[in-house]
Enzyme design. Structure first.
Site, PDB file in Angstrom:
ATOM      1  N   LYS A  55      28.098 -22.704  37.090  1.00 16.76           N
ATOM      2  CA  LYS A  55      27.522 -21.755  35.682  1.00 16.76           C
ATOM      3  C   LYS A  55      26.498 -20.794  36.517  1.00 16.76           C
ATOM      4  O   LYS A  55      26.651 -19.508  35.931  1.00 16.76           O
ATOM      5  CB  LYS A  55      26.692 -22.708  35.094  1.00 16.76           C
ATOM      6  CG  LYS A  55      25.866 -22.092  33.977  1.00 16.76           C
ATOM      7  CD  LYS A  55      24.850 -23.119  33.254  1.00 16.76           C
ATOM      8  CE  LYS A  55      23.471 -23.419  33.610  1.00 16.76           C
ATOM      9  NZ  LYS A  55      22.455 -22.565  33.889  1.00 16.76           N
ATOM     10  N   ASN A  56      25.784 -21.185  37.507  1.00 13.82           N
ATOM     11  CA  ASN A  56      24.619 -20.375  38.036  1.00 13.82           C
ATOM     12  C   ASN A  56      25.194 -19.432  38.838  1.00 13.82           C
ATOM     13  O   ASN A  56      24.438 -18.442  39.296  1.00 13.82           O
ATOM     14  CB  ASN A  56      23.575 -21.088  38.384  1.00 13.82           C
ATOM     15  CG  ASN A  56      22.716 -21.884  37.316  1.00 13.82           C
ATOM     16  OD1 ASN A  56      22.983 -21.383  36.345  1.00 13.82           O
ATOM     17  ND2 ASN A  56      21.814 -22.722  37.678  1.00 13.82           N
ATOM     18  N   CYS A  61      11.311 -21.676  28.773  1.00 17.02           N
ATOM     19  CA  CYS A  61      12.039 -22.854  28.201  1.00 17.02           C
ATOM     20  C   CYS A  61      11.109 -24.109  28.412  1.00 17.02           C
ATOM     21  O   CYS A  61      10.055 -24.112  29.089  1.00 17.02           O
ATOM     22  CB  CYS A  61      13.336 -22.841  28.603  1.00 17.02           C
ATOM     23  SG  CYS A  61      13.386 -23.330  30.248  1.00 17.02           S
ATOM     24  N   ARG A  81       8.257 -20.009  33.279  1.00 11.39           N
ATOM     25  CA  ARG A  81       9.237 -18.986  33.762  1.00 11.39           C
ATOM     26  C   ARG A  81       9.012 -17.607  33.561  1.00 11.39           C
ATOM     27  O   ARG A  81       9.714 -16.835  32.746  1.00 11.39           O
ATOM     28  CB  ARG A  81      10.619 -19.633  33.267  1.00 11.39           C
ATOM     29  CG  ARG A  81      10.636 -20.859  33.451  1.00 11.39           C
ATOM     30  CD  ARG A  81      12.077 -21.379  33.122  1.00 11.39           C
ATOM     31  NE  ARG A  81      12.987 -21.035  34.327  1.00 11.39           N
ATOM     32  CZ  ARG A  81      14.389 -21.257  33.971  1.00 11.39           C
ATOM     33  NH1 ARG A  81      14.792 -21.752  32.815  1.00 11.39           N
ATOM     34  NH2 ARG A  81      15.414 -20.868  34.925  1.00 11.39           N
ATOM     35  N   ASP A 106      17.640 -29.102  39.807  1.00  6.80           N
ATOM     36  CA  ASP A 106      18.245 -29.443  38.779  1.00  6.80           C
ATOM     37  C   ASP A 106      18.991 -30.692  38.686  1.00  6.80           C
ATOM     38  O   ASP A 106      19.636 -31.335  37.933  1.00  6.80           O
ATOM     39  CB  ASP A 106      19.681 -28.359  38.656  1.00  6.80           C
ATOM     40  CG  ASP A 106      18.966 -26.945  38.504  1.00  6.80           C
ATOM     41  OD1 ASP A 106      19.817 -25.984  38.503  1.00  6.80           O
ATOM     42  OD2 ASP A 106      17.930 -26.971  37.883  1.00  6.80           O
ATOM     43  N   ARG A 164      25.472 -26.141  26.871  1.00  3.95           N
ATOM     44  CA  ARG A 164      25.198 -24.723  27.641  1.00  3.95           C
ATOM     45  C   ARG A 164      25.606 -24.782  28.986  1.00  3.95           C
ATOM     46  O   ARG A 164      26.178 -23.905  29.500  1.00  3.95           O
ATOM     47  CB  ARG A 164      23.602 -24.552  27.673  1.00  3.95           C
ATOM     48  CG  ARG A 164      22.803 -24.164  26.349  1.00  3.95           C
ATOM     49  CD  ARG A 164      21.475 -23.913  26.717  1.00  3.95           C
ATOM     50  NE  ARG A 164      21.090 -23.111  28.073  1.00  3.95           N
ATOM     51  CZ  ARG A 164      20.257 -23.463  28.628  1.00  3.95           C
ATOM     52  NH1 ARG A 164      19.319 -24.215  28.586  1.00  3.95           N
ATOM     53  NH2 ARG A 164      20.149 -22.632  30.000  1.00  3.95           N
TER      54      ARG A 164
HETATM   55  C1  EPZ Z   1      17.431 -20.679  38.792  1.00  2.90           C
HETATM   56  O1  EPZ Z   1      16.557 -20.457  37.891  1.00  2.90           O
HETATM   57  C2  EPZ Z   1      18.588 -21.359  37.816  1.00  2.90           C
HETATM   58  N1  EPZ Z   1      18.934 -20.775  36.812  1.00  2.90           N
HETATM   59  C3  EPZ Z   1      17.829 -22.699  37.580  1.00  2.90           C
HETATM   60  O2  EPZ Z   1      18.727 -23.663  37.045  1.00  2.90           O
HETATM   61  C4  EPZ Z   1      17.174 -23.584  38.723  1.00  2.90           C
HETATM   62  O3  EPZ Z   1      16.487 -24.690  38.380  1.00  2.90           O
HETATM   63  C5  EPZ Z   1      16.276 -22.662  39.535  1.00  2.90           C
HETATM   64  O4  EPZ Z   1      16.927 -21.335  39.893  1.00  2.90           O
HETATM   65  C6  EPZ Z   1      15.661 -23.346  40.712  1.00  2.90           C
HETATM   66  O5  EPZ Z   1      16.852 -23.556  41.558  1.00  2.90           O
HETATM   67  C7  EPZ Z   1      19.941 -19.888  37.033  1.00  2.90           C
HETATM   68  O6  EPZ Z   1      20.523 -19.742  38.050  1.00  2.90           O
HETATM   69  C8  EPZ Z   1      20.461 -19.245  35.784  1.00  2.90           C
HETATM   70  P1  EPZ Z   1      13.434 -19.804  39.955  1.00  2.90           P
HETATM   71  P2  EPZ Z   1      15.154 -19.286  38.172  1.00  2.90           P
HETATM   72  O7  EPZ Z   1      13.112 -18.329  39.799  1.00  2.90           O
HETATM   73  O8  EPZ Z   1      15.859 -18.499  39.144  1.00  2.90           O
HETATM   74  C9  EPZ Z   1       8.760 -18.775  39.611  1.00  2.90           C
HETATM   75  C10 EPZ Z   1      19.673 -24.729  35.169  1.00  2.90           C
HETATM   76  O9  EPZ Z   1      19.583 -25.849  34.841  1.00  2.90           O
HETATM   77  N2  EPZ Z   1       9.101 -17.324  39.238  1.00  2.90           N
HETATM   78  O10 EPZ Z   1      14.002 -20.001  41.550  1.00  2.90           O
HETATM   79  O11 EPZ Z   1      14.757 -18.684  37.082  1.00  2.90           O
HETATM   80  C11 EPZ Z   1       9.214 -19.799  38.591  1.00  2.90           C
HETATM   81  O12 EPZ Z   1       8.420 -20.110  37.402  1.00  2.90           O
HETATM   82  C12 EPZ Z   1      18.676 -23.655  35.577  1.00  2.90           C
HETATM   83  O13 EPZ Z   1      21.019 -24.231  35.470  1.00  2.90           O
HETATM   84  C13 EPZ Z   1       7.808 -16.763  38.853  1.00  2.90           C
HETATM   85  O14 EPZ Z   1       6.654 -17.210  39.164  1.00  2.90           O
HETATM   86  O15 EPZ Z   1      14.245 -20.209  39.056  1.00  2.90           O
HETATM   87  C14 EPZ Z   1       9.356 -21.027  39.486  1.00  2.90           C
HETATM   88  O16 EPZ Z   1       8.208 -21.727  39.444  1.00  2.90           O
HETATM   89  C15 EPZ Z   1      17.321 -24.368  34.894  1.00  2.90           C
HETATM   90  N3  EPZ Z   1       8.126 -15.241  38.807  1.00  2.90           N
HETATM   91  C16 EPZ Z   1       9.761 -20.627  40.453  1.00  2.90           C
HETATM   92  O17 EPZ Z   1       9.669 -19.256  40.561  1.00  2.90           O
HETATM   93  C17 EPZ Z   1       9.278 -14.939  38.589  1.00  2.90           C
HETATM   94  O18 EPZ Z   1       9.327 -13.551  38.175  1.00  2.90           O
HETATM   95  C18 EPZ Z   1      11.240 -20.870  40.959  1.00  2.90           C
HETATM   96  O19 EPZ Z   1      12.204 -20.461  40.027  1.00  2.90           O
HETATM   97  C19 EPZ Z   1      10.372 -15.747  38.372  1.00  2.90           C
HETATM   98  C20 EPZ Z   1      10.031 -16.895  38.738  1.00  2.90           C
END
Ligand code: EPZ
Length: 417
Positions: free
Chosen positions: A22-23, A116, A121, A303, A396
């Site tokens: 998916k990702n 979410c 996020r 995840d 989803r």
């Molecule tokens: C990706 O989300 C995945 N989603 C998530 O999977 C996964 O849990 C996550 O990476 C971590 O592996 C997709 O790829 C669509 P992050 P992402 O940015 O990229 C902070 C699922 O169930 N952050 O790596 O959104 C954020 O708050 C989903 O398939 C900022 O601070 O996660 C978090 O604490 C859930 N500012 C940290 O970075 C920003 O602008 C890491 O999150 C962006 C992120």
């Protein structure tokens, strides 16, 4: 509203094939509009998030044609630079469209994507990255606008490792003038997958999968073809399902090399696994409680934290689960406690699980995608009947849940009510 009705506590047996990731799919669909040529993606999972992304792209003027497990994307008709607000609210990953639309039109206006249940996020790192590439940012209370006549390559240092920020800036920089370097990039396997797709379209990306990625800008991208990698999170979820229900199941069409840390931790906890080139088979095992910390790849993926926590309720002894990535990703454990699990929440990032507890079926609501799959695993371990509501959250990210689980002997039905 449709629900899952599950009758648990009997071992399963058979083979379950892992679907495309998916990702990876969501980002390749977003990246497809960087070009005006046709892109073909195979092994694409028929899940709700992909359907939402397709709806958003069609609204922008992109033609999408589903095949059996393929998608043909024709972006020639792309005519809008502002994705539909209602549609983007349903899909947080719609933020991935900001960069490509900015690169194609020189301007993009989008609603702030919703957070979410797993955490706030924010998108501050996305916006800071686009500004470093030369875009002007105008923030409004519910939306933002980015403008850039021509994006310019730059050095981008990420203060925090972020998967989608890495992917978003990497794909956008393909059409920026000159060289971009991304330092402290995420290394999840979906990132080299995206880079392979983009390089197949004529991009010049090096280092994807390492903390240092360089992108040499090009004038345009050509047509692309790509077969999606298998979904490592789906594979890990099914392995934990097999172990938690003391089953002999073969999880096929997966890449064990994407799950090295998970497999090592499971084996250290006593899991009896047979690991092949493209499958992993579970056997009845005596699992011991263990301590894990979620961590960016190649660490234990956040995840898989929820399915692992359910597994630890069936292990012998105490476990400590430390969720380091998201601040709201452990609250589903109150539903496991309702089912009879012995779990103490130390703080929003840590729970202690006392294993060896019998779970009893309950009426539950799926809080989010990955916790939803964890509740299915709990229902299949539990005595009696479990009803899971809000199954859209699960669908989803997991295709054909009922037929695939029934195929390995699970007593699960989709009911309305
Ligand atoms: C990706 O989300 C995945 N989603 C998530 O999977 C996964 O849990 C996550 O990476 C971590 O592996 C997709 O790829 C669509 P992050 P992402 O940015 O990229 C902070 C699922 O169930 N952050 O790596 O959104 C954020 O708050 C989903 O398939 C900022 O601070 O996660 C978090 O604490 C859930 N500012 C940290 O970075 C920003 O602008 C890491 O999150 C962006 C992120």
């Amino acid at each position: 509203m449709e629900k899952y009705q599950i009758t648990g506590s009997q071992p399963l047996t058979g083979e379950i094939r892992v679907a495309g990731a998916k990702n990876a799919a969501l980002k390749i669909l977003a990246a497809s509009i960087l070009s005006d040529k046709i892109c073909r993606v195979s092994n694409i999972p028929k899940i709700e998030d992909i359907k939402r992304m397709a709806e958003i792209l069609e609204d922008l003027g992109v033609k999408m044609a589903w095949g059996n497990s393929t998608m043909e994307i024709d972006p020639a008709g792309l005519k809008k630079s502002s994705p539909d607000w209602e549609l983007t609210k349903k899909l947080r990953s719609s933020i991935m469209l900001a960069g490509p639309l900015l690169a194609r039109f020189g301007e993009v206006t989008m609603s702030q994507p919703g957070g979410c249940i797993i955490g706030q996020r924010p998108i501050d790192l996305f916006l800071a990255g686009f500004k470093t590439l030369g875009a002007e940012l105008f923030e409004h209370n519910e939306s933002f606008t980015l403008k850039a006549k021509k994006l310019k390559g730059a050095k981008i240092v990420l203060p925090k490792i972020s998967v989608t920020v890495t992917e978003s800036l990497m794909m956008t920089a393909c059409l920026a003038e000159g060289l971009t370097t991304i330092i402290n990039a995420a290394m999840e396997p979906e990132i080299p997958a995206l880079a392979d797709y983009l390089n197949n379209c004529g991009a010049k990306i090096k280092g994807a999968g390492t903390p240092w990625i360089t992108i040499e800008g090009v004038d345009r991208l050509s047509a692309g073809e790509y077969e999606l990698i298998p979904d490592r999170i789906e594979a890990g979820s099914f392995i934990m399902l097999g172990l938690a229900t003391n089953s002999q199941i073969k999880v096929s069409n997966c890449r064990p090399e994407h799950l090295e840390t998970v497999l090592a931790i499971l084996k250290n906890a006593g899991a009896n696994l047979e690991i092949g080139p493209d499958y992993i088979a579970t056997k009845p095992s005596f699992l011991r409680g263990t301590e894990i910390q979620t961590h960016e790849y190649p660490g234990f993926p956040t995840d898989l934290q929820a399915p692992f926590t359910v597994l630890m309720t069936q292990a012998k002894g105490r476990s400590l689960i430390h969720e380091t990535i998201f601040e709201g990703r452990l609250f589903y454990t109150d539903k496991l406690t309702l089912m009879g699990a012995d779990i103490i929440m130390c703080d929003p990032h840590r729970v202690i699980v006392e294993g060896g507890t019998k779970l009893r079926g309950k009426k539950l609501e799926s809080p989010d995608l990955r916790a939803g799959m964890a509740l299915i695993i709990a229902g299949l371990c539990a005595e009696g009947e479990t009803i899971i509501d809000n199954i859209y959250q699960i669908e989803r990210g997991y295709a054909q849940v009922v037929p695939r689980l029934k195929n390995i002997g699970a007593k699960i039905e989709k009911i309305s009510g």
